[in-house]
Each structure stands twice: as structure tokens, then as C-alpha cells.
Design an enzyme around this catalytic site. Structure first.
Site, mmCIF file in Angstrom:
data_model
loop_
_atom_site.group_PDB
_atom_site.id
_atom_site.type_symbol
_atom_site.label_atom_id
_atom_site.label_comp_id
_atom_site.label_asym_id
_atom_site.label_seq_id
_atom_site.Cartn_x
_atom_site.Cartn_y
_atom_site.Cartn_z
ATOM 1 N N GLU A 202 29.717 44.816 36.880
ATOM 2 C CA GLU A 202 29.084 45.143 38.088
ATOM 3 C C GLU A 202 27.889 45.968 37.964
ATOM 4 O OE1 GLU A 202 31.668 45.775 41.462
ATOM 5 O OE2 GLU A 202 32.571 43.925 41.056
ATOM 6 N N GLU A 390 36.797 38.737 38.743
ATOM 7 C CA GLU A 390 37.709 39.521 39.676
ATOM 8 C C GLU A 390 37.310 38.808 40.990
ATOM 9 O OE1 GLU A 390 36.739 43.530 40.472
ATOM 10 O OE2 GLU A 390 36.569 43.953 38.259
HETATM 11 C C1 NOJ Z 1 35.084 45.817 41.470
HETATM 12 C C2 NOJ Z 1 35.221 46.502 40.463
HETATM 13 O O1 NOJ Z 1 34.974 45.981 39.443
HETATM 14 C C3 NOJ Z 1 36.676 47.363 40.450
HETATM 15 O O2 NOJ Z 1 36.631 48.070 39.680
HETATM 16 C C4 NOJ Z 1 37.166 47.561 41.837
HETATM 17 O O3 NOJ Z 1 38.454 48.155 41.719
HETATM 18 C C5 NOJ Z 1 37.130 46.400 42.712
HETATM 19 N N1 NOJ Z 1 35.913 45.910 42.581
HETATM 20 C C6 NOJ Z 1 37.919 46.591 44.333
HETATM 21 O O4 NOJ Z 1 36.931 47.278 44.956
#
Ligand code: NOJ
Length: 484
Positions: A202, A390
Site C-alpha cells: 500500500e 487483503e
Molecule cells: C491495509 C493495511 O495493509 C493493513 O495494515 C491494515 O491493518 C488494514 N488495511 C486495515 O486498515
């Protein structure tokens, strides 16, 4: 009113069912409790869970680990909810064996974790820390001996503080170079057992939010031009890391990234809106995904940035475009797009205040993203292998008197995303696997421990893990290989 069904009609229905069946949409099946109309995934579909080092490991000062920007920032007063830090988090550094048993009991085939740069190269560059590397050896070996494929992320925001102090972190291309050296080091060490590496997780969250708005570590607020340069150094770091991994890793090692691209959803599935969503996908992801997949910043991005545009060389752009084996997308929220009669050809629709969301304010819900993410990657850029790296949700989980957590909202979120992910596979878009975020509740960055994303509930005082209802659901989905 009863319908009379002719033989011809029956024949047609049977043919349609057979076609649906071969596309993976199973309609028959009652061996598993009489559930009908469920959606089966291809046999090779990879079910997984994801976590990240700073969010779960704890042991922040153990075995030679030095601080990252997140250690420094979370220890500054007022930066995170309740002043929470990742000092202990889920204490996974010590409890990893038991956590791997949680994964095993879910039946996942793969686990996405991240390697902590400040554990492995505590000063950011220079000597490696053998005790840090040894932890990832142990973790990977334990995963493999439990039949779980390790997928390793190399950078999930825990930049060694030493690099921030020495070079201003991602504001300098020295950090891009240091990242590629560290990436090569880890790939050289683990690629005999780890088949898939993600360079970066990200971009936006550690570039714009770390150096622009300052709502994440290191919490700096640089002017626009400097932020664009930070973005450029980040994609450059990714590209150099791809090359370093290829040079150091065992032949056949697969390299990709895990990006939170804006997922553009056509507000209505008609040709004009679908076309507009695809234009928007390229335009709104210009500084990161588009640059990486096309080797070029789109003209409109550079033009709009004007004198704040990033400075770059042709060599750097070639490195940024280093070919990838797969693309991972972290998907949570939608960007709704409609067609427009404008040079851009699209308009981004605002979400009304009543738009449904989960426990995190930002987490608006649109399960269609699990369909559009792989479709856009396949259709626009011809990507052959896509993973949802994710997807998941926060919920106001409570342990009830019977010792359970009934997170029906998270279950609803997950089921509907899986149905849409299934649609992508059934239509032949290149979705190969799904990593649920997250295995267990953990340190949710600036929200500290106030937002729970796990499918295992963690009592942070005792470190006890309790499966939530969604864990049961996910186990069932994996067992049947479908969105039940
Ligand atoms: C994306 C992130 O990569 C992760 O670290 C985070 O906890 C989640 N989103 C939820 O916000």
C-alpha cells in the site's frame, strides 16, 4: 401458479445448469447439509490469511531489532488512539507456533506475513542481524511443516528509523536503494522456502499519509512537490527491489506487490459506465499502479501536478516497470464512477452520508470490488495472476457470556465479497487467491487497538485468542471451496 414444463424447456435448464457448474457455480449438492445455490471456486484457488509484522509481532527491542518510524511515532504523545504502540501487540514473536495452529485449524493453504526491516537490517542499510533473520527462518519452517505456503511482504510500513534520521526516509532515493538491498538479502535467505514475495504494501499509506497529511508515521507534512517525489522514490524502491529479488532468489521465485489501488466500480453495469470505470482506474492510480504496470506516469497526472510533478529519469522508469509475476490488491472500499462527457470521460461519485460502512469510519462497503479488482487488472493491463492480498473488516466485537464473538456484520461483509470474487473466477478473470485481513485482532496503526479486524479475537491482556463466528464461516468456505 404452477408452470407446465416441457421436455425442451427441461433440456435447456439442464444445459444451463451444466454450463453454470462448469463455470464453478455449483447448483446441486446436498451432501454438505442441503445448501443449494452456492458458488464453487476453481480447485487451485488459494485461500489465505494476512498479517503484518509491526501489527502483531511485538518484541520491539528483542534480539537486535531497532526502532522503526512506527515505534518512534506511536511513542509520541497523541499520535495513536490511547497512545497504543506495537511494543507487545499480539506477542506473535513468541507465540508464532500457536498462531500457526490457528491458521491450520482454518484450513488455509497460504499465509501472508511481513518481514520487519528493522529486525533484519536494524540500521536500514549495512550489516544484517542474524537473530532477526533466524526468526523468519523459524516462522517459515513452522508454516511449511504445517502444510501452509508462506507469502512474504518485504515492506509493510516499518521503515527503520535510522533511515528516516539519516536521509529523511522516503524523501530520498537513498531509501529506495537501501530497500532494494534489504529485499535482495531477505529473498536470498528465504527463497529456498518462500515462493512468493511482495515488495511493498500500500503505497499511499506510507507516502501521502506518512509525508503529506502526516496521519501515519513518520508524520511529516511536506509540500505537494516533495510528496510527489516521495511517491516516486517509493515506486522506484519497489522496482529496484524486484530486480534485487530476481538477482538473489532461487529461480522460479515469484515477485509482485500488494497495492491498495482505487477500485473503480461502474455505478451501473452498462457499456458507457464500464468504459468510464476503466479510464478512471488508470487515471486515479496514476502515481503507483499505473506507473508500475505501464512504465510511465500518465500525461494527465504530470500535467495536473505541473511544477510539483516528480523528477525522474528514463532509467528509473525502466526499473519501476520491472516485469511482475503477479499483482496483489488490498481491497476494502469502492470508488463509484459514472461516464461523463468531459476530457477525462468519467466522474467520481461522492458517497452520501447514509452510505453503509463498517466499524472504521473510512470502511464503506461495496462487495463488487472483489469482482472489479481482478477484472480491471486482467482487462486493462493483461495481468495474468491476481491475488486479493487483503480484504476484511473491523467490527465492534464483544466477547459474550458464552465466550463467543458473534460478528455477523463481518461475516456478511466477507460472504458478499467472496460471492463477487467467485463471479470473477466464473467469468474467467485472473483471480488466483484470497487473503483475509486479518488472522487476529492487532495494532491498527493510528487507531491502536480500538479497531478489531481479526477473525480471532485477541485479549491483549492475556494474549488469549478466541475464534469469532467469522472464523467458523471462513473454515467452512475453505473446506467446501466456495462462498457458502
Ligand atoms: C491495509 C493495511 O495493509 C493493513 O495494515 C491494515 O491493518 C488494514 N488495511 C486495515 O486498515
Amino acid at each position: 401458479m404452477a408452470q407446465s414444463i416441457t421436455r425442451r424447456k427441461l433440456g435447456k435448464i439442464a444445459a444451463a445448469l451444466a454450463a453454470a457448474e462448469s463455470a464453478g457455480a455449483g447448483m446441486a449438492a446436498t451432501q454438505d447439509g442441503g445448501v443449494r445455490g452456492y458458488y464453487r471456486f476453481p480447485n487451485s484457488f488459494l485461500w489465505g490469511c494476512a498479517t503484518a509484522a509491526y501489527q502483531i509481532e511485538g518484541a520491539a527491542a528483542q534480539d537486535g531489532r531497532k526502532p522503526s518510524v512506527w515505534d518512534a511515532w506511536s511513542h509520541m504523545p497523541g499520535k495513536t488512539a490511547n497512545g497504543d504502540t506495537g511494543d507487545i501487540a499480539c506477542d506473535h514473536y513468541h507465540l508464532y507456533k500457536q498462531d500457526i495452529q490457528l491458521l491450520k485449524s482454518l484450513g488455509v493453504k497460504a499465509y501472508r506475513f511481513s518481514v520487519a526491516w528493522p529486525r533484519v537490517v536494524p540500521e536500514g542499510s549495512g550489516p544484517a542481524n542474524e537473530r532477526g533473520l533466524a526468526f523468519y527462518d523459524r516462522l517459515v519452517d513452522e508454516l511449511l511443516s504445517n502444510g501452509i505456503q508462506p507469502f512474504a511482504t518485504l515492506y509493510h510500513w516499518d521503515l527503520p528509523q535510522a533511515l528516516e534520521d539519516r536521509h529523511g526516509g522516503w524523501a530520498s532515493s537513498e531509501t529506495s536503494k537501501a530497500f532494494s538491498e534489504y529485499a535482495g538479502l531477505v529473498a536470498g535467505r528465504l527463497s529456498d522456502r518462500v515462493g512468493h514475495f511482495f515488495t511493498v504494501n500500500e503505497f499511499l499509506c506510507f507516502t501521502d499519509q506518512g509525508y503529506g497529511s502526516g496521519i501515519k508515521a513518520p508524520g511529516r507534512k511536506l509540500p505537494d512537490g516533495a510528496v510527489n517525489q516521495v511517491r516516486h522514490h517509493a515506486v522506484l524502491g519497489h522496482g529496484l527491489a524486484v530486480q534485487a529479488i530476481r538477482a538473489a532468489a532461487k529461480a522460479g521465485t515469484k515477485v509482485g506487490l500488494a497495492e491498495n489501488a482505487r477500485i473503480c466500480v461502474p455505478v451501473i453495469e452498462s457499456a458507457p459506465h464500464v468504459g468510464a470505470a476503466s479510464k478512471a482506474m488508470r487515471a486515479l492510480n496514476a502515481p503507483f499502479l499505473t506507473a508500475i504496470l505501464e512504465g510511465k506516469y500518465p500525461d494527465a497526472y504530470l500535467l495536473a501536478a505541473g511544477r510539483n510533478a516528480p523528477r525522474f529519469t528514463a532509467d528509473e522508469m525502466r526499473a519501476i516497470a520491472s516485469p511482475l509475476d503477479f499483482v496483489g490488491l488490498n481491497i476494502y472500499t469502492p470508488t463509484y464512477i459514472r461516464a461523463a462527457d468531459s476530457p477525462a470521460g468519467f466522474v467520481e461519485l461522492p458517497q452520501p452520508a447514509s452510505y453503509p460502512r463498517m466499524a472504521s469510519e473510512w470502511l464503506t462497503i461495496a462487495p463488487e470490488i472483489a469482482y472489479w479488482a481482478p477484472r480491471h487488472l486482467g482487462e486493462i493491463w493483461g495481468v495474468k495472476d491476481v491475488y486479493i492480498t487483503e480484504n476484511g473488516s473491523s467490527s465492534t466485537d464483544r466477547l459474550t457470556a458464552d465466550g463467543k464473538v458473534y460478528d455477523t456484520d463481518r461475516l456478511m461483509y466477507l460472504r458478499n465479497h467472496l460471492v463477487n470474487a467467485h463471479r470473477a473466477t466464473a467469468e474467467g478473470w485472473p483471480l488466483r487467491g484470497y487473503f483475509l485481513w486479518s488472522l487476529m485482532d492487532n495494532f491498527e496503526w493510528a487507531d491502536g487497538y480500538t479497531k478489531r479486524f481479526g477473525i480471532y479475537y485477541v485479549d491483549f491482556k492475556t494474549q488469549k485468542r478466541t475464534p469469532k463466528l467469522t472464523a467458523e464461516y471462513y473454515r467452512e468456505a475453505i473446506k467446501r471451496n466456495c462462498a457458502v
